[in-house]
Design a protein around this motif. Sequence first.
Motif, PDB file in Angstrom:
ATOM      1  N   THR A   1       0.830  -1.212   0.000  1.00  0.00           N
ATOM      2  CA  THR A   1       0.000   0.000   0.000  1.00  0.00           C
ATOM      3  C   THR A   1       0.859   1.255   0.000  1.00  0.00           C
ATOM      4  N   LEU A   2       1.961   1.214   0.714  1.00  0.00           N
ATOM      5  CA  LEU A   2       2.812   2.395   0.831  1.00  0.00           C
ATOM      6  C   LEU A   2       3.460   2.779  -0.498  1.00  0.00           C
ATOM      7  N   VAL A   3       3.781   1.799  -1.331  1.00  0.00           N
ATOM      8  CA  VAL A   3       4.481   2.081  -2.585  1.00  0.00           C
ATOM      9  C   VAL A   3       3.651   2.944  -3.536  1.00  0.00           C
ATOM     10  N   PRO A   4       2.413   2.566  -3.900  1.00  0.00           N
ATOM     11  CA  PRO A   4       1.665   3.424  -4.840  1.00  0.00           C
ATOM     12  C   PRO A   4       1.271   4.769  -4.251  1.00  0.00           C
ATOM     13  N   VAL A   5       0.958   4.796  -2.952  1.00  0.00           N
ATOM     14  CA  VAL A   5       0.567   6.064  -2.337  1.00  0.00           C
ATOM     15  C   VAL A   5       1.739   7.042  -2.333  1.00  0.00           C
ATOM     16  N   SER A   6       2.901   6.581  -1.912  1.00  0.00           N
ATOM     17  CA  SER A   6       4.071   7.453  -1.875  1.00  0.00           C
ATOM     18  C   SER A   6       4.562   7.799  -3.283  1.00  0.00           C
ATOM     19  N   TRP A   7       4.446   6.872  -4.199  1.00  0.00           N
ATOM     20  CA  TRP A   7       4.848   7.130  -5.583  1.00  0.00           C
ATOM     21  C   TRP A   7       3.989   8.227  -6.196  1.00  0.00           C
ATOM     22  N   THR A   8       2.672   8.128  -5.985  1.00  0.00           N
ATOM     23  CA  THR A   8       1.769   9.159  -6.508  1.00  0.00           C
ATOM     24  C   THR A   8       2.046  10.511  -5.869  1.00  0.00           C
ATOM     25  N   ALA A   9       2.272  10.527  -4.560  1.00  0.00           N
ATOM     26  CA  ALA A   9       2.578  11.782  -3.884  1.00  0.00           C
ATOM     27  C   ALA A   9       3.875  12.392  -4.406  1.00  0.00           C
ATOM     28  N   HIS A  10       4.864  11.553  -4.649  1.00  0.00           N
ATOM     29  CA  HIS A  10       6.127  12.055  -5.198  1.00  0.00           C
ATOM     30  C   HIS A  10       5.921  12.677  -6.581  1.00  0.00           C
ATOM     31  N   THR A  11       5.101  12.033  -7.405  1.00  0.00           N
ATOM     32  CA  THR A  11       4.838  12.566  -8.743  1.00  0.00           C
ATOM     33  C   THR A  11       4.121  13.910  -8.682  1.00  0.00           C
ATOM     34  N   ILE A  12       3.152  14.029  -7.778  1.00  0.00           N
ATOM     35  CA  ILE A  12       2.405  15.282  -7.645  1.00  0.00           C
ATOM     36  C   ILE A  12       3.330  16.412  -7.187  1.00  0.00           C
ATOM     37  N   ILE A  13       4.151  16.145  -6.190  1.00  0.00           N
ATOM     38  CA  ILE A  13       5.058  17.180  -5.670  1.00  0.00           C
ATOM     39  C   ILE A  13       6.111  17.555  -6.707  1.00  0.00           C
ATOM     40  N   ARG A  14       6.606  16.577  -7.436  1.00  0.00           N
ATOM     41  CA  ARG A  14       7.609  16.863  -8.476  1.00  0.00           C
ATOM     42  C   ARG A  14       7.027  17.758  -9.564  1.00  0.00           C
ATOM     43  N   ASP A  15       5.816  17.445 -10.027  1.00  0.00           N
ATOM     44  CA  ASP A  15       5.190  18.268 -11.070  1.00  0.00           C
ATOM     45  C   ASP A  15       4.785  19.639 -10.537  1.00  0.00           C
ATOM     46  N   PHE A  16       4.472  19.719  -9.256  1.00  0.00           N
ATOM     47  CA  PHE A  16       4.048  21.000  -8.689  1.00  0.00           C
ATOM     48  C   PHE A  16       5.192  22.010  -8.714  1.00  0.00           C
ATOM     49  N   TYR A  17       6.388  21.560  -8.426  1.00  0.00           N
ATOM     50  CA  TYR A  17       7.545  22.457  -8.399  1.00  0.00           C
ATOM     51  C   TYR A  17       8.294  22.493  -9.727  1.00  0.00           C
ATOM     52  N   ASN A  18       7.798  21.810 -10.723  1.00  0.00           N
ATOM     53  CA  ASN A  18       8.423  21.824 -12.041  1.00  0.00           C
ATOM     54  C   ASN A  18       7.931  23.056 -12.808  1.00  0.00           C
ATOM     55  N   THR A  19       8.839  23.923 -13.178  1.00  0.00           N
ATOM     56  CA  THR A  19       8.451  25.157 -13.865  1.00  0.00           C
ATOM     57  C   THR A  19       7.973  24.917 -15.295  1.00  0.00           C
ATOM     58  N   GLN A  20       8.303  23.765 -15.848  1.00  0.00           N
ATOM     59  CA  GLN A  20       7.882  23.459 -17.203  1.00  0.00           C
ATOM     60  C   GLN A  20       6.453  22.947 -17.296  1.00  0.00           C
ATOM     61  N   VAL A  21       5.880  22.580 -16.170  1.00  0.00           N
ATOM     62  CA  VAL A  21       4.500  22.105 -16.154  1.00  0.00           C
ATOM     63  C   VAL A  21       3.571  23.306 -16.039  1.00  0.00           C
ATOM     64  N   PRO A  22       2.567  23.438 -16.914  1.00  0.00           N
ATOM     65  CA  PRO A  22       1.639  24.579 -16.822  1.00  0.00           C
ATOM     66  C   PRO A  22       0.881  24.571 -15.490  1.00  0.00           C
ATOM     67  N   GLU A  23       0.530  25.770 -15.025  1.00  0.00           N
ATOM     68  CA  GLU A  23      -0.170  25.868 -13.745  1.00  0.00           C
ATOM     69  C   GLU A  23      -1.532  25.196 -13.786  1.00  0.00           C
ATOM     70  N   SER A  24      -2.147  25.136 -14.941  1.00  0.00           N
ATOM     71  CA  SER A  24      -3.456  24.495 -15.053  1.00  0.00           C
ATOM     72  C   SER A  24      -3.383  22.982 -14.878  1.00  0.00           C
ATOM     73  N   GLN A  25      -2.208  22.398 -15.035  1.00  0.00           N
ATOM     74  CA  GLN A  25      -2.042  20.951 -14.904  1.00  0.00           C
ATOM     75  C   GLN A  25      -1.431  20.534 -13.576  1.00  0.00           C
ATOM     76  N   LYS A  26      -1.129  21.489 -12.734  1.00  0.00           N
ATOM     77  CA  LYS A  26      -0.536  21.153 -11.442  1.00  0.00           C
ATOM     78  C   LYS A  26      -1.627  20.719 -10.461  1.00  0.00           C
ATOM     79  N   LYS A  27      -1.295  19.711  -9.665  1.00  0.00           N
ATOM     80  CA  LYS A  27      -2.241  19.141  -8.706  1.00  0.00           C
ATOM     81  C   LYS A  27      -1.667  19.207  -7.294  1.00  0.00           C
TER      82      LYS A  27
END
Length: 226
Positions: A132-158
């Motif tokens: 259970t910990l693997v997919p939950v933490s993996w998804t959280a890591h992806t969300i945080i990575r895209d949130f601070y990625n300047t190349q990702v548009p603000e409309s697509q940040k979660k």
Amino acid sequence: MRGKLEILAMVLGIFGLIGVATSTGLPMWRVTAFIGSNIIVMETRWEGLWMACYRHADIQMQCKVYDSLLNLKPDIQAARVLMCIAIMLVFIATFVSAFAVRGTNCCRDDTREKNVMLVVGGCLYLLSCLVTLVPVSWTAHTIIRDFYNTQVPESQKKELGEALYLGWASTGVLLAAGVLLLCRYAPRSRKEEGSYIYTPPSDNEGVGVVKLERTSSTYYRQSQYV
């Protein structure tokens, strides 16, 4: 305290099963991040493993199940599989642990077989916690990575959704259930190894001779004779 730890572990396992199943079904894995131009948008979007939901300012929530499995992102596909496996593992662990509780009629109260069930149930709880910990933490890591990625548009940040926090809480409950079962196994094993059976003296033995035998072994020391 006999049997109370096993019952407590089972209760925690049931709560963990409910938490994992609820986290899997909820669509609140990813939530719209209200930053930049998204602040003035009166729409909230949730994305889960099975569906996506929308809610406007004065309109109720509307959800739509994903049309195709192949069109989903790889992390969502992997999270689906792992969460379903976790639910199965927790269910099996709870089922096995139920027969290891003291007082049950399973195995005719055979301590050795019930100890094996305790170990199996505890290991399954710990394995389900990891799965259970693997997919939950993996998804959280992806969300945080895209949130601070300047190349990702603000409309697509979660942002992190409620289902992720529920998944983390469920892993903690499953971890506690597994540790309780494994810790309960150790005292049982020591008690079994240190137990003795009193054997009355036969007619051929001298008066005042008491014979003590270990239940776990056929050998005994000379000091066991009085």
